[in-house]
Motif scaffolding. Sequence first.
Motif, short mmCIF file in Angstrom:
data_model
loop_
_atom_site.label_atom_id
_atom_site.label_comp_id
_atom_site.label_asym_id
_atom_site.label_seq_id
_atom_site.Cartn_x
_atom_site.Cartn_y
_atom_site.Cartn_z
N UNK A 164 28.86 35.96 42.30
CA UNK A 164 27.65 36.43 41.61
C UNK A 164 27.10 37.73 42.18
N UNK A 165 27.55 38.14 43.34
CA UNK A 165 27.06 39.40 43.92
C UNK A 165 27.52 40.61 43.11
N UNK A 166 28.67 40.49 42.48
CA UNK A 166 29.23 41.63 41.73
C UNK A 166 29.74 41.15 40.38
N UNK A 167 28.85 40.76 39.45
CA UNK A 167 29.30 40.28 38.14
C UNK A 167 30.18 41.33 37.45
N UNK A 168 31.27 40.86 36.88
CA UNK A 168 32.19 41.74 36.17
C UNK A 168 33.24 42.36 37.05
N UNK A 169 33.08 42.30 38.37
CA UNK A 169 34.03 42.94 39.28
C UNK A 169 34.98 41.91 39.86
N UNK A 170 36.26 42.27 39.92
CA UNK A 170 37.26 41.38 40.50
C UNK A 170 37.03 41.26 42.00
N UNK A 171 37.07 40.02 42.49
CA UNK A 171 37.07 39.76 43.93
C UNK A 171 38.42 39.14 44.26
N UNK A 172 39.17 39.75 45.15
CA UNK A 172 40.53 39.28 45.42
C UNK A 172 40.51 37.91 46.10
N UNK A 173 41.66 37.24 46.01
CA UNK A 173 41.80 35.94 46.66
C UNK A 173 41.45 36.04 48.15
N UNK A 174 42.00 37.03 48.82
CA UNK A 174 41.78 37.17 50.26
C UNK A 174 40.31 37.43 50.58
N UNK A 175 39.64 38.23 49.75
CA UNK A 175 38.22 38.49 49.98
C UNK A 175 37.41 37.21 49.86
N UNK A 176 37.70 36.43 48.81
CA UNK A 176 36.96 35.18 48.61
C UNK A 176 37.22 34.20 49.74
N UNK A 177 38.48 34.06 50.13
CA UNK A 177 38.80 33.13 51.20
C UNK A 177 38.15 33.55 52.52
N UNK A 178 38.14 34.86 52.80
CA UNK A 178 37.52 35.33 54.03
C UNK A 178 36.01 35.10 54.02
N UNK A 179 35.36 35.38 52.87
CA UNK A 179 33.91 35.29 52.80
C UNK A 179 33.41 33.84 52.75
N UNK A 180 34.20 32.97 52.14
CA UNK A 180 33.75 31.58 51.97
C UNK A 180 34.27 30.67 53.08
N UNK A 181 35.55 30.84 53.45
CA UNK A 181 36.15 29.94 54.43
C UNK A 181 36.35 30.59 55.81
N UNK A 182 36.34 31.92 55.88
CA UNK A 182 36.54 32.60 57.15
C UNK A 182 37.85 33.35 57.20
N UNK A 183 37.91 34.34 58.09
CA UNK A 183 39.08 35.22 58.17
C UNK A 183 40.36 34.49 58.56
N UNK A 184 40.24 33.35 59.22
CA UNK A 184 41.43 32.62 59.63
C UNK A 184 42.00 31.75 58.51
N UNK A 185 41.38 31.80 57.32
CA UNK A 185 41.84 30.97 56.21
C UNK A 185 42.30 31.81 55.00
N UNK A 186 42.57 33.10 55.21
CA UNK A 186 42.83 33.98 54.07
C UNK A 186 44.14 33.68 53.36
N UNK A 187 45.01 32.89 53.97
CA UNK A 187 46.29 32.55 53.31
C UNK A 187 46.25 31.18 52.65
#
Length: 226
Positions: A164-187
């Motif tokens: 919701x921070x950037x409606x209409x803009x693609x957020x990559x899988x890695x960005x979402x995983x890093x922001x929600x689960x942490x950098x150690x979970x990006x895969x």
Amino acid sequence: MTRPDILVVEDEGPIAQFVGASLSAAGMSPRVVGTVRDARREWRDAQLLVVDLGLPDEDGLTLIREVRALAPTPILVLSARAQEAQKIEALDAGADDYLTKPFGVGELLARVRAMLRRAGASPLPAPRLQIGELDFDRESRELQVGGRPVHLTPLEFKLFERLSRTPGKVVTHRQLLADVWGNDQVDQLHYLRIYMGHLRAKIEADPAEPRWLLTELGVGYRLADE
């Protein structure tokens, strides 16, 4: 009303002419250059950049990284590079959106208009977001769809809030995983798929044909902005 200044960085003459004419007919003021060298001289005055990746002097990714390091100017990629890894590389480099050639003028203009709208907004997300029947209050952590309260678990809330921070803009899988689960979970892509499925089940009228939580195949997700 001032016509938005758009810099088109495209070396293929017919495409550059088509994009320029389409933007001009839509009430914008396009300028066209064909190299990264020329774009370096021109981009600072532009409100939005439309950038091809396969340019004759340098890769368009170089320009994207340079611009993003200096300014938040919106960048739309137009490219024949259609592979998943190539899209992710451009988005992670700092592009805001990616449109694969060949493309239609309607989609091009819709994406440019959406990016220009977002560029005029505050860099901090507003406490409340209303898009169509979605009503999201960050401060109270409440989401309603068509007036119906939707209960979100803590992880579901973090995922929806990030989109919701950037409606209409693609957020990559890695960005979402890093922001929600942490950098150690990006895969751990399966985490993201599971929780996106949970969100769609709660928000969408038909989770199999989502209206709000949209997939960019192989790249990431976006929250629809209109």
